[in-house]
Motif scaffolding. Structure first.
Motif, mmCIF file in Angstrom:
data_model
loop_
_atom_site.group_PDB
_atom_site.id
_atom_site.type_symbol
_atom_site.label_atom_id
_atom_site.label_comp_id
_atom_site.label_asym_id
_atom_site.label_seq_id
_atom_site.Cartn_x
_atom_site.Cartn_y
_atom_site.Cartn_z
ATOM 1 N N CYS A 270 0.837 -1.213 0.000
ATOM 2 C CA CYS A 270 0.000 0.000 0.000
ATOM 3 C C CYS A 270 0.862 1.249 0.000
ATOM 4 O O CYS A 270 0.436 2.303 -0.477
ATOM 5 N N GLU B 98 -17.709 -1.424 -1.172
ATOM 6 C CA GLU B 98 -16.477 -1.657 -1.932
ATOM 7 C C GLU B 98 -15.339 -0.898 -1.261
ATOM 8 O O GLU B 98 -14.288 -1.440 -0.983
ATOM 9 N N ASP B 99 -15.548 0.386 -1.025
ATOM 10 C CA ASP B 99 -14.609 1.176 -0.245
ATOM 11 C C ASP B 99 -15.319 2.427 0.253
ATOM 12 O O ASP B 99 -16.406 2.765 -0.212
ATOM 13 N N LEU C 72 -14.448 6.512 1.218
ATOM 14 C CA LEU C 72 -13.487 7.610 1.120
ATOM 15 C C LEU C 72 -13.869 8.684 2.124
ATOM 16 O O LEU C 72 -15.017 9.123 2.169
ATOM 17 N N TYR D 119 -6.494 12.072 2.606
ATOM 18 C CA TYR D 119 -7.634 11.204 2.325
ATOM 19 C C TYR D 119 -7.463 9.951 3.168
ATOM 20 O O TYR D 119 -6.327 9.521 3.435
ATOM 21 N N LEU E 220 -8.878 5.967 2.969
ATOM 22 C CA LEU E 220 -9.608 4.946 2.229
ATOM 23 C C LEU E 220 -9.778 3.732 3.133
ATOM 24 O O LEU E 220 -8.808 3.269 3.747
ATOM 25 N N ARG F 260 -11.327 -0.220 3.023
ATOM 26 C CA ARG F 260 -11.778 -1.257 2.092
ATOM 27 C C ARG F 260 -11.887 -2.589 2.829
ATOM 28 O O ARG F 260 -10.884 -3.114 3.326
ATOM 29 N N LEU G 40 -6.649 9.678 -6.453
ATOM 30 C CA LEU G 40 -7.642 8.774 -5.857
ATOM 31 C C LEU G 40 -7.998 7.590 -6.748
ATOM 32 O O LEU G 40 -8.157 6.479 -6.254
ATOM 33 N N ALA G 41 -8.114 7.815 -8.026
ATOM 34 C CA ALA G 41 -8.464 6.714 -8.929
ATOM 35 C C ALA G 41 -7.383 5.628 -8.894
ATOM 36 O O ALA G 41 -7.686 4.441 -8.749
ATOM 37 N N ARG H 242 -7.337 3.805 -5.453
ATOM 38 C CA ARG H 242 -8.400 2.804 -5.305
ATOM 39 C C ARG H 242 -8.059 1.533 -6.080
ATOM 40 O O ARG H 242 -8.298 0.430 -5.600
ATOM 41 N N LEU I 124 -5.257 -0.248 -4.133
ATOM 42 C CA LEU I 124 -5.792 -0.818 -2.903
ATOM 43 C C LEU I 124 -6.621 -2.060 -3.200
ATOM 44 O O LEU I 124 -6.546 -3.056 -2.480
ATOM 45 N N ARG I 125 -7.380 -2.042 -4.270
ATOM 46 C CA ARG I 125 -8.163 -3.220 -4.675
ATOM 47 C C ARG I 125 -7.225 -4.395 -4.974
ATOM 48 O O ARG I 125 -7.496 -5.525 -4.577
#
Length: 130
Positions: free
Chosen positions: A17, A77-78, A80, A87, A89, A91, A114-115, A118, A121-122
């Protein structure tokens, strides 16, 4: 003689991460107790990551409770959380062995995308198994 590859530790997987642009800290948190099972990094301003873990457990619980009461029939899903300088996040782990656990990542708002965060992180979450 062939060597047997050992599975990565929770801390090693969680450390991935920290490859996210702007990542400051990350943790795997037990939703029932609010305790961080593993942490990496440090929060800005010397904030206590274990305290952040406990506080964000309440956020996760509240969202899951709301979904149940509203009857949406959907999963988180997550989540924010946007703060002034960073930020957060959250999950949930989707592997059956991680039920009741979630990943928390704190990101420096000036450096994070952020995109992309995410997506990464996924990917990390999908590889976490307890």
């Amino acid at each position: 003689m062939a060597t047997i590859e050992q599975p990565a530790s929770l801390e090693e997987k969680l450390a991935e991460c920290m490859d996210i642009d702007g990542a400051m800290a990350a943790a795997v948190i037990d939703e029932m107790s609010g305790m961080a099972l593993a942490t990496v990094g440090k929060l800005n301003g010397g904030a206590d990551i274990d305290l952040a873990a406990a506080g964000n457990t309440e956020v996760m619980r509240a969202e899951l409770k709301m979904l149940k009461h509203v009857g949406l029939g959907d999963d988180v899903e997550d989540i924010l959380i946007t703060l002034g300088e960073w930020y957060e996040l959250l999950r949930p782990l989707t592997d059956a062995s991680g039920k009741g656990m979630f990943v928390y990542v704190a990101l420096d708002r000036r450096r994070a995308n952020l995109a992309l965060a995410r997506i990464k992180l996924r990917e990390v979450e999908a590889q976490l198994a307890l």
